[in-house]
Design a protein around this motif. Structure first.
Motif, PDB file in Angstrom:
ATOM      1  N   VAL A 106       1.117  -0.867  -0.089  1.00  0.00           N
ATOM      2  CA  VAL A 106       0.047   0.114  -0.102  1.00  0.00           C
ATOM      3  C   VAL A 106       0.929   1.444  -0.040  1.00  0.00           C
ATOM      4  O   VAL A 106       0.878   1.940  -0.728  1.00  0.00           O
ATOM      5  CB  VAL A 106      -1.271  -0.258   0.958  1.00  0.00           C
ATOM      6  N   GLU A 133     -10.002  -5.241  -7.523  1.00  0.00           N
ATOM      7  CA  GLU A 133     -11.120  -4.155  -6.471  1.00  0.00           C
ATOM      8  C   GLU A 133     -10.212  -3.890  -5.158  1.00  0.00           C
ATOM      9  O   GLU A 133     -10.333  -1.994  -4.520  1.00  0.00           O
ATOM     10  CB  GLU A 133     -12.046  -5.232  -6.251  1.00  0.00           C
ATOM     11  N   ALA A 137      -9.548  -0.250  -3.957  1.00  0.00           N
ATOM     12  CA  ALA A 137     -10.200   0.163  -2.574  1.00  0.00           C
ATOM     13  C   ALA A 137      -8.484   0.320  -1.161  1.00  0.00           C
ATOM     14  O   ALA A 137      -9.214   1.522  -0.932  1.00  0.00           O
ATOM     15  CB  ALA A 137     -10.912  -0.736  -2.019  1.00  0.00           C
ATOM     16  N   ALA A 138      -7.843  -0.371  -1.570  1.00  0.00           N
ATOM     17  CA  ALA A 138      -6.098   0.273  -0.477  1.00  0.00           C
ATOM     18  C   ALA A 138      -6.422   2.177  -1.145  1.00  0.00           C
ATOM     19  O   ALA A 138      -6.196   2.572  -0.144  1.00  0.00           O
ATOM     20  CB  ALA A 138      -5.169  -0.671  -0.842  1.00  0.00           C
ATOM     21  N   VAL A 140      -8.375   4.171  -2.316  1.00  0.00           N
ATOM     22  CA  VAL A 140      -9.101   5.198  -2.037  1.00  0.00           C
ATOM     23  C   VAL A 140      -8.703   4.650   0.144  1.00  0.00           C
ATOM     24  O   VAL A 140      -9.528   5.990   0.450  1.00  0.00           O
ATOM     25  CB  VAL A 140     -10.441   4.409  -2.236  1.00  0.00           C
ATOM     26  N   ASP A 141      -8.744   3.804   0.307  1.00  0.00           N
ATOM     27  CA  ASP A 141      -8.413   3.615   1.658  1.00  0.00           C
ATOM     28  C   ASP A 141      -7.736   4.702   2.311  1.00  0.00           C
ATOM     29  O   ASP A 141      -7.907   5.358   3.232  1.00  0.00           O
ATOM     30  CB  ASP A 141      -8.407   2.866   2.512  1.00  0.00           C
ATOM     31  N   ALA A 142      -6.498   4.922   1.177  1.00  0.00           N
ATOM     32  CA  ALA A 142      -5.338   5.949   2.287  1.00  0.00           C
ATOM     33  C   ALA A 142      -5.869   7.058   1.513  1.00  0.00           C
ATOM     34  O   ALA A 142      -4.773   8.141   1.732  1.00  0.00           O
ATOM     35  CB  ALA A 142      -3.770   4.950   0.930  1.00  0.00           C
ATOM     36  N   GLY A 143      -6.058   7.407   0.662  1.00  0.00           N
ATOM     37  CA  GLY A 143      -6.510   8.428   0.766  1.00  0.00           C
ATOM     38  C   GLY A 143      -6.387   9.253  -0.934  1.00  0.00           C
ATOM     39  O   GLY A 143      -6.388  10.513  -1.094  1.00  0.00           O
ATOM     40  N   TYR A 144      -6.130   8.382  -1.559  1.00  0.00           N
ATOM     41  CA  TYR A 144      -5.258   8.491  -2.973  1.00  0.00           C
ATOM     42  C   TYR A 144      -6.817   9.724  -4.025  1.00  0.00           C
ATOM     43  O   TYR A 144      -8.113   8.825  -3.960  1.00  0.00           O
ATOM     44  CB  TYR A 144      -5.514   7.601  -3.851  1.00  0.00           C
TER      45      TYR A 144
END
Length: 184
Positions: A106, A133, A137-138, A140-144
């Motif tokens: 990540v 997927e 998701a990783a 998005v979860d990291a704020g990209y």
């Protein structure tokens, strides 16, 4: 990577599953026939500790500023070939080889995606439930917050022979994804 899996099992008791694409077993050339660009030296056992791959870290090819391609397995070779052709057009692409699917790298993903603000995930698995997927998701979860697209194989069984070419990821699909992200 296989040596890293063996060392992790011996040192940490880790359970590793090592997958490699059979399609690349006899592949020697990367960009042009006879270039041997897909070969790597095989060092003696005494060198293995120096050359090991860290679990959970990606490998990055290039430092292009226009687009980041995230991929693994067969997608690496295809993406490197596409990146070379795009470089001839003045488009700089960096290719991120995930290498590890669990854990996903990540920190490497976020760093390389943020460097260009455009990410194309090339996934040779199926569209539904595939690796892409988890990658998206990783991110998005990291704020990209940059642009992201994916190309993947179709949700279908994979037939043998030339019929497979209608379902699997191809260099043409990758190039179309690149054009889509760059607005070309």
């Amino acid at each position: 990577m296989l040596r890293t899996c063996l060392a992790a099992a011996e040192v940490d008791g880790s359970v590793c599953v090592f997958l490699e694409p059979i399609a690349l077993y006899h592949t020697r050339d990367l960009h042009t026939e006879g270039d041997n660009g897909w070969l790597a030296p095989y060092g003696p056992p005494d060198d293995w500790a120096r050359e090991h791959t860290t679990v959970g870290r990606a490998r990055v090819y290039g430092d292009g500023e226009h687009l980041t391609i995230v991929t693994f397995g067969n997608g690496v070779r295809m993406s490197l070939r596409v990146a070379a052709r795009q470089a001839e057009l003045g488009i700089g692409i960096r290719v991120v080889d995930l290498r590890w699917l669990a854990p996903l790298p990540v920190a490497d993903l976020v760093r390389e995606a943020s460097a260009t603000g455009r990410v194309l995930v090339v996934d040779e698995t199926r569209r539904s439930g595939g690796v892409s997927e988890g990658v998206l998701a990783a991110l998005v979860d990291a704020g990209y917050v940059g642009a992201a697209r994916r190309v993947s194989s179709a949700d279908s069984y994979i037939p043998l022979g030339n019929a497979a070419k209608h379902l699997l990821v191809s260099e043409e699909m990758i190039e179309q994804g690149v054009r889509s992200l760059l607005g070309a």
